[in-house]
Design an enzyme around this catalytic site. Structure first.
Site, mmCIF file in Angstrom:
data_model
loop_
_atom_site.group_PDB
_atom_site.id
_atom_site.type_symbol
_atom_site.label_atom_id
_atom_site.label_comp_id
_atom_site.label_asym_id
_atom_site.label_seq_id
_atom_site.Cartn_x
_atom_site.Cartn_y
_atom_site.Cartn_z
ATOM 1 N N CYS A 1 -7.543 -2.799 -2.454
ATOM 2 C CA CYS A 1 -6.666 -3.375 -3.454
ATOM 3 C C CYS A 1 -5.489 -2.443 -3.686
ATOM 4 C CB CYS A 1 -7.427 -3.619 -4.740
ATOM 5 S SG CYS A 1 -6.491 -4.639 -5.839
ATOM 6 N N GLU A 2 -4.669 -2.332 -2.646
ATOM 7 C CA GLU A 2 -3.444 -1.554 -2.735
ATOM 8 C C GLU A 2 -2.667 -1.837 -1.466
ATOM 9 O OE1 GLU A 2 -2.861 2.935 -2.349
ATOM 10 O OE2 GLU A 2 -4.810 2.611 -3.231
#
Ligand code: LLP
Length: 432
Positions: free
Chosen positions: A363-364
């Site tokens: 999640c980046e």
């Protein structure tokens, strides 16, 4: 069809093989993401280093595999069987090496800020050498050796001020470095004086590591000149003959087809010859010569296999291919912009007509690489990143609580699970 690494090939079905085994079949059997290693290629690389040393160095020598590149018990066993010593950075690597049966007298312990617990393990188990990184560490070693009634065999890590051509972050032997004691400021001579004055320390040698991904022999020869001159100075000023010269690792490998590192034999022979010539010039006894390759042993022998989740084409911008791994199993693009080649194991013989950006699933905004040529790729395809045998598994993390993939090693065409896949329970299991 030629691949960037000699452990890869095509079988009669035009599918990618590693160590002769069908990559897609292994991916079906073990799941993805998956680290695959060709054990036979690891052994060939070990022999390339030991063969080059035995052919070119007349004195005593050792090749110590730098376990930081990939540390697991099976690899310790393989490198031990091939006659290598172990370079262990930190207590965890020392512990793994000991547990896997590496004799303590073949372990060299590194680290720039060793804890008391680590030093107790190293000194208590009688390992070959502790490479001290500075005066505080020399004092700690002396104190702990006194506590245990032992003498520790020590070498001192020096920074010889050489700038090898490599990534900035991988340069470790130049003056502005957290590692080692600088020669040019006089600190190195002070450290030698201190080591000679302390109880419980047998000052055996000196060490340096000038960087990684070094393609040419010249920087190694330059390091030899500086280190040899220092050893001569120690003999002349302090009447102490240092017996061992450890030149670290850094032998470059081919990650992409356009890279052309000199072969292992050429770089190692040039290094060994430089040591021999320096000893002759200074009328110095031939030192025991140690080199510590890490990636040169394992990088080219490994690949990572993923399953493609989605392909997103942004017209006029780029095509993102998302895989079921990412910076958790390979942080090297994020950290260093490291370049890799990719291929589709089930269509490896086809032309690479598409350019893609490889995205991970954390999640980046994290990538595994940009602008990579590949065969036309669809959701559900297997996708392999090549030459990931070094500093991938060993630098993997559980970010987003992602379990680490297994390491499967292929020998004689047969797979062996060297490290099993982590589960969510493994990851959550440490929590109270
Ligand atoms: N010996 C010492 C004392 C070292 O510090 C190193 C690497 C080696 C040997 C092995 O170097 P090699 O032959 O593998 O280049 N995480 C980075 C690499 C950092 C290496 C640090 N020291 C990467 O992913 O490229």
């Amino acid at each position: 069809m030629e691949f960037v690494s000699d452990c890869l090939g095509l079988n009669e079905r035009d599918r990618l093989t590693i160590g002769g085994a069908d990559v897609a079949e292994l991916a079906r059997e073990f799941g993805t993401p998956l680290y695959l290693m060709d054990e036979d290629a690891v052994r060939r690389n070990c022999r390339a280093f030991t063969g080059a040393m035995s052919a070119s160095y007349p004195g005593k020598w050792a090749v110590a595999y730098a376990n930081k590149a990939l540390s697991c018990k099976h690899l310790v066993r393989v490198t031990r069987e091939e006659g290598l010593y172990a370079n262990a950075a930190g207590g965890g690597e020392v512990y793994t090496a000991l547990k896997a049966g590496m004799p303590p007298e073949k372990i060299i312990f590194h680290g720039n800020n060793k804890t008391g617990e680590e030093l107790r393990l190293a000194i208590g188990s009688g390992i070959l050498r502790i490479v001290a990184d500075g005066p505080e560490e020399l004092r700690n070693i002396s104190r702990i050796a006194a506590e245990t009634g032992r003498t520790a065999s020590v070498s001192i890590r020096l920074s010889p001020g050489i700038e090898a051509h490599t990534y900035e972050v991988l340069q470790t032997g130049k003056l502005d470095s957290k590692f080692g004691v600088p020669i040019e400021t006089g600190a190195a001579m002070e450290a030698v004086r201190l080591a000679l004055s302390l109880d419980g320390i047998d000052l055996y040698g000196v060490h340096c590591h000038i960087g990684s991904q070094i393609f040419e022999p010249e920087p190694f020869a330059m390091a030899v000149d500086v280190m040899a001159a220092f050893m001569v100075k120690v003999r002349d000023e302090l009447s102490h003959t240092l017996k061992e010269l450890n030149l670290g690792g850094g032998y470059g490998i081919r990650y992409t087809s356009d890279q052309r590192p000199r072969g292992i034999r050429e770089s190692v022979s040039a290094t060994a010859e430089a040591v021999r010539a320096a000893a002759e010039k200074h009328n110095f006894p031939l030192p025991e010569l140690v080199i510590e390759p890490g990636r040169g042993i394992v990088a080219g022998a490994g690949i990572t296999v993923y399953t493609v989740g989605g392909v997103k084409e942004i017209p006029g911008v780029r095509t993102y291919v998302s895989v079921d791994g990412g910076m958790t199993d390979n942080p090297r693009y994020v950290l260093y912009g490291a370049q890799y080649e990719i291929t589709l194991p089930e269509r490896a013989a086809e032309a690479k007509t598409q350019i893609v950006t490889l995205a991970g699933r954390c999640c980046e905004n994290e990538l595994l690489g940009k602008d990579m040529p590949v065969q036309p790729v669809r959701a559900g395809d297997l996708l392999a990143v090549l030459c990931t045998g070094a500093y991938n598994y060993s630098m993997a993390s559980n970010y987003n609580r992602v379990p680490r993939p297994p390491v499967v090693m292929v020998s004689g065409g047969k797979p062996f699970v060297a490290v099993r896949r982590e589960t969510w329970e493994d990851v959550a299991g440490l929590d109270n």
